[in-house]
Design a protein around this motif. Structure first.
Motif, short mmCIF file in Angstrom:
data_model
loop_
_atom_site.label_atom_id
_atom_site.label_comp_id
_atom_site.label_asym_id
_atom_site.label_seq_id
_atom_site.Cartn_x
_atom_site.Cartn_y
_atom_site.Cartn_z
N ARG A 41 0.50 -57.77 -52.01
CA ARG A 41 0.57 -56.31 -52.06
C ARG A 41 0.89 -55.68 -50.70
NH1 ARG A 41 -1.14 -53.87 -56.62
NH2 ARG A 41 -2.21 -55.15 -58.20
N ARG A 46 6.92 -54.81 -49.28
CA ARG A 46 7.21 -53.44 -48.86
C ARG A 46 8.33 -53.42 -47.82
NH1 ARG A 46 1.25 -50.57 -48.32
NH2 ARG A 46 0.17 -51.84 -49.88
N GLN A 221 7.87 -46.49 -42.86
CA GLN A 221 8.08 -45.75 -44.09
C GLN A 221 9.44 -46.09 -44.68
OE1 GLN A 221 5.54 -41.80 -42.75
NE2 GLN A 221 7.32 -41.48 -44.06
N ASP A 302 1.62 -40.69 -45.28
CA ASP A 302 3.02 -40.70 -44.87
C ASP A 302 3.46 -39.31 -44.44
OD1 ASP A 302 3.00 -43.34 -45.52
OD2 ASP A 302 4.09 -43.12 -47.39
N GLU A 327 11.23 -43.72 -55.30
CA GLU A 327 9.99 -44.23 -54.74
C GLU A 327 9.94 -44.00 -53.23
OE1 GLU A 327 8.55 -48.03 -57.31
OE2 GLU A 327 10.31 -48.36 -56.05
N ARG A 328 8.73 -43.77 -52.74
CA ARG A 328 8.46 -43.69 -51.30
C ARG A 328 7.20 -44.50 -51.04
NH1 ARG A 328 11.03 -38.65 -49.39
NH2 ARG A 328 11.86 -37.56 -51.23
N TRP A 329 7.17 -45.21 -49.94
CA TRP A 329 5.99 -46.02 -49.62
C TRP A 329 5.96 -46.32 -48.13
CZ3 TRP A 329 10.39 -48.09 -51.82
CH2 TRP A 329 11.00 -49.17 -51.16
N HIS A 330 4.89 -46.95 -47.71
CA HIS A 330 4.83 -47.45 -46.34
C HIS A 330 4.27 -48.87 -46.36
CE1 HIS A 330 0.53 -46.03 -46.37
NE2 HIS A 330 0.37 -47.16 -45.72
#
Length: 379
Positions: A41, A46, A221, A302, A327-330
């Motif tokens: 995870r 990522r 990011q 973020d 989608e957006r994630w870090h």
């Protein structure tokens, strides 16, 4: 070939841990992996999914190519998504074009497989490049795009079925030493060697070693577009001239200083967040975009400002049919300033392995294989 009776335990089922599990199993060890979550995870899922040898300095480039060969072996064995399309550095400034020319001129001595391209050649090869803005391009043949989420989902089964690796999911390791590994569930497991491959999270097991190490947590990011319409293909993975500031392979280019000075003078906000922009395509056709680099005391939340700055720079050079962000994630990884990896003996028979500094998808397979190939020399 080592005796199959020797037991290697690995803490962490990210790309570094599973790479070491693969290498250990191939070397003849019995291998058990312990992972605190139900699947990978962290940083291993990522990222861009880039096997990116072009970013490595000359001394690490052969090892990156070996990792690339092992990615080929894995994807062919499992049918995992793979795009061996190479990469294109696309630049819009004269100083960046000078860096590319210097790099290409020196490339044969270092083994890099690159060629300098004109604007028209870049535009012909790269559907995702905005027309009329390119000063020059550099195509490299050695990069491959995988889907990190799919790859990290398939790799544990591949290791279990083909190499007998046993994986304990949802199992937190609380202590390792004296040939015994302890888990939060009360389990105690004997081992001959333990490898802690849990990224910056090894701090929870060995806080004093982490505090004294050269590692710093780095937050990045990223974004992903919706699948592109009509089966549209990106072509080579794309990198802008801003990436020349990021990768060690370009440090020997005299013109790089001018690039860094211009960005610092004209766009200090990019340096403040370590922004350089790239694009890859996932197996569903979405375009993965990024990224940024914040070190040390970053917030868990973020920043919209970072996303907006990345999109601003991406739009300058690239053009996709659909920019809708799905989608957006870090992600967070351990940055090692000064070396391609971090290895240290934490206790007798316990070693920490990691610090691949955002190059885990590129370097882990090769680094792990090298470690076990030299096992007797480092025991």
């Amino acid at each position: 070939m080592k005796s199959s009776q020797l037991h290697v335990v690995i803490v962490g089922a990210g790309i570094v841990g599973l790479a070491h599990a693969w290498a250990a199993a191939r070397a003849g060890y019995r291998v058990t992996v312990f992972e605190r979550s139900d699947k990978a995870r962290g940083a291993s899922v990522r990222n861009f999914g880039m096997c990116w040898p072009i970013g490595q300095p000359a001394e690490s480039f052969p090892l990156a190519l070996r990792s690339r060969e092992l990615w080929d072996e894995f994807t062919q064995a499992t049918g995992a998504y793979a795009r061996p399309t190479g990469s294109m550095h696309v630049v819009a400034h004269d100083d960046e074009a000078a860096v590319l020319e210097e790099f290409v001129n020196a490339a044969p001595d270092a083994g890099f497989q690159v060629e300098l391209m004109t604007r028209s050649e870049v535009e012909e090869r790269c559907p995702g490049v905005r027309r009329g803005v390119t000063k020059a391009g550099m195509f490299s043949r050695t990069e491959m795009n995988v889907d990190p989420r799919e790859a990290m989902a398939l790799l544990p089964g591949f290791l279990a079925e083909k190499h007998g690796v046993k994986i304990h999911w949802n199992t937190v390791v609380t202590r390792a030493g004296d040939g015994k590994l302890h888990t939060a569930k009360g389990g105690v497991h004997d081992y001959d060697e333990a490898l802690v491959c849990s990224g910056h999270d090894f701090e929870s097991l060995f806080p004093e070693i982490f505090a004294a190490s050269p590692l710093k947590p780095c937050k990045l990011q990223m974004l992903r577009t919706v699948p592109q319409p009509g089966g549209w293909k990106l072509g080579p993975m794309l990198a802008s001239g801003l990436t020349l500031r990021q990768y060690a392979s370009f440090l020997s280019c005299p013109s790089l200083a001018a690039v860094k000075a211009r960005v610092a003078r004209d766009m200090p906000e990019l340096d403040a967040y370590g922004i350089h922009v790239m694009a890859s395509q996932d197996r569903f056709g979405g375009i993965v975009l990024g990224d940024s680099h914040e070190y040390g005391g970053f917030e868990i939340f973020d920043k919209a400002e970072i996303d907006n700055l990345m999109l601003r720079e991406l739009h300058k050079l690239f053009d996709f049919p659909d920019w809708t962000i799905a989608e957006r994630w870090h992600g967070i990884y351990a940055k090692h300033f000064g070396d391609v990896e971090y290895r240290v003996e934490a206790a007798p028979g316990v070693r920490i392995a990691g610090g691949t500094s955002g190059s885990g998808m590129t370097m882990s397979f090769g680094l792990a294989e090298r470690y076990f190939a030299n096992r007797e020399a480092v025991a």
